[in-house]
Design an enzyme around this catalytic site. Structure first.
Site, PDB file in Angstrom:
ATOM      1  N   CYS A 114       0.804  -1.219   0.000  1.00 13.19           N
ATOM      2  CA  CYS A 114       0.000   0.000   0.000  1.00 13.19           C
ATOM      3  C   CYS A 114       0.840   1.274   0.000  1.00 13.19           C
ATOM      4  O   CYS A 114       0.336   2.352  -0.308  1.00 13.19           O
ATOM      5  CB  CYS A 114      -0.952   0.007   1.196  1.00 13.19           C
ATOM      6  SG  CYS A 114      -2.203  -1.292   1.141  1.00 13.19           S
ATOM      7  N   HIS A 250      -3.206   7.479   2.197  1.00 13.72           N
ATOM      8  CA  HIS A 250      -3.606   6.178   1.684  1.00 13.72           C
ATOM      9  C   HIS A 250      -4.993   5.875   2.225  1.00 13.72           C
ATOM     10  O   HIS A 250      -5.265   6.033   3.422  1.00 13.72           O
ATOM     11  CB  HIS A 250      -2.612   5.108   2.139  1.00 13.72           C
ATOM     12  CG  HIS A 250      -3.085   3.712   1.927  1.00 13.72           C
ATOM     13  ND1 HIS A 250      -3.624   3.283   0.732  1.00 13.72           N
ATOM     14  CD2 HIS A 250      -3.124   2.639   2.767  1.00 13.72           C
ATOM     15  CE1 HIS A 250      -3.958   2.013   0.841  1.00 13.72           C
ATOM     16  NE2 HIS A 250      -3.671   1.602   2.065  1.00 13.72           N
ATOM     17  N   ASN A 280     -10.120   0.318  -0.255  1.00 14.63           N
ATOM     18  CA  ASN A 280      -8.664   0.367  -0.221  1.00 14.63           C
ATOM     19  C   ASN A 280      -8.135  -0.214  -1.532  1.00 14.63           C
ATOM     20  O   ASN A 280      -8.212  -1.420  -1.758  1.00 14.63           O
ATOM     21  CB  ASN A 280      -8.162  -0.449   0.980  1.00 14.63           C
ATOM     22  CG  ASN A 280      -6.651  -0.467   1.102  1.00 14.63           C
ATOM     23  OD1 ASN A 280      -5.932  -0.052   0.208  1.00 14.63           O
ATOM     24  ND2 ASN A 280      -6.164  -0.961   2.229  1.00 14.63           N
TER      25      ASN A 280
END
Length: 323
Positions: A114, A250, A280
């Site tokens: 990520c 993020h 996500n």
């Protein structure tokens, strides 16, 4: 020394939208449970025939168009992904072919989960600062739905697919002011995909190559780590929390994002949040959020942006950018 400045942004989301209601039919969960704990209401899922390079291609073309450039103007391509088309060649090389870029260009992938886009941005920024490239295409692209266990409610409700891209070019104006990267492999068991090619294909049948995560433990580490990262980034630039115009985090979980905003003393209105609509999207989440906020006019030239991410590895990183 040159700085790398953002010349254009672009994003792409697959057409199919999966709502929380659909997930209720797959696992023991509810729309209310997902919203309260993650802030997510829906996510986009790639079509069976779509690959990582398909998503990256679409986002890249939009970023190039936004920058007013054609693909031939780029001399560096960096793709951040955990879900590449192939073991090799890299998705970046596939993208060079698809975009019709000239032979001899620099192209490679970065794997930092990520945090991948921040890592890729850092690498491209260093190339430009040292004269190794004049214009870079930096992409975060994921088809994360391919590595999800759709019976594991702790992970399948969180992730989605998508791609985001930025064009960086050399300039004298303030652009990327600093980047800060870190990693710690000691806590790998908390978040991982427990199968890899070098372990042998016989393990695939048992472990299926799916995401495994201890959510509560990851949450605690992420909040603590990102809080320290904010301080590190501001101190390195001699800035105060109030100097930041926009937080572009993020898009992992609304609670983690809000904790970072509170650390900065920023109201929710100054944090770019797409997690409700996108879920996500791993390495794609920051460039997708950036593109949305630039596109709708929230982020304007001259604004000071703090980008930050935390991911498996563990990896984490930030970029402070004068847009």
């Amino acid at each position: 020394m040159n700085r790398s400045c953002i010349a254009g942004t672009g994003g792409y989301l697959p057409e199919r939208v999966m709502t929380n209601a659909e997930l209720e039919a797959l696992v023991d969960t509810s729309d209310e449970w997902i919203r309260e704990r993650t802030g997510i209401t829906q996510r986009h899922i790639a079509a069976p025939e779509q690959t990582c390079s398909d998503l990256a291609d679409a986002a890249s073309r939009r970023a190039l168009a936004n920058a007013g450039l054609d693909a031939g103007a780029i001399d560096l391509v960096v793709v951040a992904t955990s879900t590449p088309d192939h073991v090799f060649p890299s998705t970046a090389c596939r993208l060079v072919e698809r975009l019709g870029m000239p032979s001899g260009i620099i192209a490679f992938d970065v794997s930092a989960a990520c945090s991948g886009f921040i890592y890729a941005l850092d690498v491209a920024d260093r190339f430009i600062r040292t004269g190794g490239a004049s214009r870079a295409l930096v992409i975060g692209a994921e088809v994360f739905s391919r590595i999800l266990d759709w019976q594991d409610r702790g992970t399948c409700v969180l992730f989605g697919d998508g791609a985001g891209a930025v064009v960086l070019e050399a300039g004298k104006e303030p652009g990327v002011l600093s980047t800060h990267l870190h990693a710690d492999g000691r806590q790998t068991p908390l978040l991982n995909v427990p199968w890899g090619v070098s372990q042998g294909y016989e393990r695939l049948a048992d472990e299926r190559g799916k995401v495994s995560m201890r959510g509560n433990e990851v949450f605690r580490v992420a909040v603590r780590t990102l809080g320290a990262l904010v301080d590190e980034t501001l101190e390195a630039n001699g800035l105060a929390r109030g100097d930041v115009d926009w937080l572009v985090p993020h898009q992992a979980n609304i609670r983690i994002m809000m904790a970072t905003a509170r650390k900065l003393g920023l109201p929710p209105s100054r944090m770019v949040s797409t997690v409700a609509e996108h879920g996500n999207t791993s390495a794609a989440s920051i460039p997708l959020a950036l593109d949305q906020a630039v596109g709708d006019g929230r982020i304007r030239r001259g604004d000071l942006l703090l980008l930050e991410a935390f991911g498996a590895g563990f990896t984490w990183g930030s970029a402070l950018i004068r847009y």
